[in-house]
Design an enzyme around this catalytic site. Sequence first.
Site, short mmCIF file in Angstrom:
data_model
loop_
_atom_site.label_atom_id
_atom_site.label_comp_id
_atom_site.label_asym_id
_atom_site.label_seq_id
_atom_site.Cartn_x
_atom_site.Cartn_y
_atom_site.Cartn_z
N GLN A 262 -18.00 -7.53 -0.37
CA GLN A 262 -17.09 -8.34 -1.19
C GLN A 262 -16.63 -9.61 -0.48
O GLN A 262 -15.79 -10.34 -1.00
CB GLN A 262 -15.91 -7.51 -1.68
CG GLN A 262 -14.91 -7.07 -0.62
CD GLN A 262 -13.87 -6.10 -1.18
OE1 GLN A 262 -14.15 -4.93 -1.41
NE2 GLN A 262 -12.66 -6.59 -1.41
N VAL B 9 4.56 -5.83 -4.77
CA VAL B 9 5.68 -5.66 -3.83
C VAL B 9 5.84 -6.98 -3.07
O VAL B 9 4.86 -7.56 -2.61
CB VAL B 9 5.40 -4.50 -2.85
CG1 VAL B 9 6.54 -4.36 -1.85
CG2 VAL B 9 5.22 -3.19 -3.63
N LEU C 118 3.32 -9.29 -0.80
CA LEU C 118 2.72 -8.70 0.40
C LEU C 118 1.20 -8.76 0.30
O LEU C 118 0.62 -8.51 -0.75
CB LEU C 118 3.18 -7.25 0.56
CG LEU C 118 4.66 -7.07 0.87
CD1 LEU C 118 4.95 -5.62 1.25
CD2 LEU C 118 5.11 -7.97 2.00
N SER C 119 0.59 -9.11 1.43
CA SER C 119 -0.87 -9.19 1.50
C SER C 119 -1.27 -8.96 2.95
O SER C 119 -0.56 -9.41 3.86
CB SER C 119 -1.33 -10.59 1.06
OG SER C 119 -2.65 -10.82 1.52
N SER C 120 -2.39 -8.30 3.14
CA SER C 120 -2.87 -8.09 4.52
C SER C 120 -3.19 -9.43 5.17
O SER C 120 -3.23 -9.53 6.40
CB SER C 120 -4.12 -7.20 4.52
OG SER C 120 -3.81 -5.97 3.90
N ARG C 121 -3.44 -10.46 4.37
CA ARG C 121 -3.79 -11.77 4.93
C ARG C 121 -2.57 -12.58 5.34
O ARG C 121 -2.72 -13.64 5.95
CB ARG C 121 -4.64 -12.56 3.93
CG ARG C 121 -6.03 -11.95 3.75
CD ARG C 121 -6.95 -12.84 2.95
NE ARG C 121 -8.34 -12.41 3.04
CZ ARG C 121 -8.96 -11.63 2.16
NH1 ARG C 121 -8.31 -11.18 1.11
NH2 ARG C 121 -10.22 -11.28 2.32
N HIS D 3 0.84 -1.21 0.00
CA HIS D 3 0.00 0.00 0.00
C HIS D 3 0.87 1.25 0.00
O HIS D 3 0.55 2.25 -0.66
CB HIS D 3 -0.91 0.03 1.24
CG HIS D 3 -1.88 -1.10 1.32
ND1 HIS D 3 -1.76 -2.13 2.23
CD2 HIS D 3 -3.00 -1.37 0.59
CE1 HIS D 3 -2.77 -2.97 2.08
NE2 HIS D 3 -3.53 -2.54 1.08
N GLN E 227 -0.97 -4.68 -8.90
CA GLN E 227 -1.07 -5.78 -9.88
C GLN E 227 -1.33 -7.12 -9.19
O GLN E 227 -1.80 -8.06 -9.80
CB GLN E 227 0.23 -5.86 -10.68
CG GLN E 227 0.19 -6.92 -11.78
CD GLN E 227 1.58 -7.34 -12.22
OE1 GLN E 227 2.40 -6.49 -12.56
NE2 GLN E 227 1.84 -8.64 -12.21
O1 PAF Z 1 -8.05 -4.37 -3.15
C1 PAF Z 1 -8.69 -4.03 -2.12
O2 PAF Z 1 -8.12 -3.79 -1.04
C2 PAF Z 1 -10.20 -3.94 -2.18
O3 PAF Z 1 -10.73 -4.92 -3.00
C3 PAF Z 1 -10.70 -2.56 -2.60
C4 PAF Z 1 -10.26 -2.21 -4.02
C5 PAF Z 1 -10.17 -1.49 -1.63
C6 PAF Z 1 -12.23 -2.51 -2.57
O4 PAF Z 1 -12.71 -2.76 -1.30
#
Ligand code: PAF
Length: 280
Positions: free
Chosen positions: A61, A176, A184-187, A37, A148
């Site tokens: 989502q 990244v 990298l991922s929040s998960r 981010h 990406q």
């Molecule tokens: O990629 C994300 O973090 C989410 O899918 C987004 C684009 C912020 C929509 O909630």
Amino acid sequence: MEIFRTVRLLRAWSRAAHKEEKIVGLVPTMGALHAGHASLIRAARSRCDLVAVSIFVNPTQFGPSEDYARYPRTFDADCAMAQAEGADVIFAPSVEEMYPDGATTFVDVEDLSNRLDGQSRPGHFRGVATVVTKLFVTAEADFAFFGQKDAAQVSVLRRMTADLRLSTEIVVCPIVREADGLALSSRNVYLSAQQRRQALALSRALGVVESLAGRGRRDREELIEAARAVLGAEPEVRVDYLALVDWATLLPVETAARGALFAVAAWVGETRLIDNTILS
Ligand code: PAF
């Protein structure tokens, strides 16, 4: 840095900026910000005069059995990182602010939304397209920045932006990775130390695919099987999908032409991770 909780305040800020002929950038996020981010905020900073970062864990989502409730929420740390990277505004609305009166209007990008992650996570891209439309029409940003890593999301949002003739231009920034290759991922915070080691199989599999394609081995099934073999060597890794597709349509392609998207989604224990490469 200002923190806005309402659509009205963000829109007023953006309109005031445009009156002064400033270029406005938006970085949509669900919080739990990491270096990926940060790179989006930096890209926005370098291209725009003013940058808003949205932080909203979007309920629509997530499927009923997914991780909406336990998705990491780290608001104070997110604000500190956004500010350090030069964001001007945080937009952090409540669910009621984004979905007033039990809103019943959704944005559905047909066909595309049912491919790759959309096939594994029914309704996911409908939720993404809906919230991103709301963010775009609220922020009235000139540019919006996405990673990406969420390559299928990028296809859906590009199509949506074109179909609805929205005026926000989508900018896609590179994946990244940690030094050892993990995207990298929040998960990633869900992974145990052992699962994290096994999760490296995703980027390793993509490396094998890139190297085969680089040597002229471009047949889809051969590339998919090579990637599957790498992932299959890890006991806690379960493949969700492996796909070689056209990045715009997300439809399978037979051979790995330049610009084709090779994407992987896999469960590592209980955590679903995604990664991809655009073949050169
Ligand atoms: O990629 C994300 O973090 C989410 O899918 C987004 C684009 C912020 C929509 O909630």
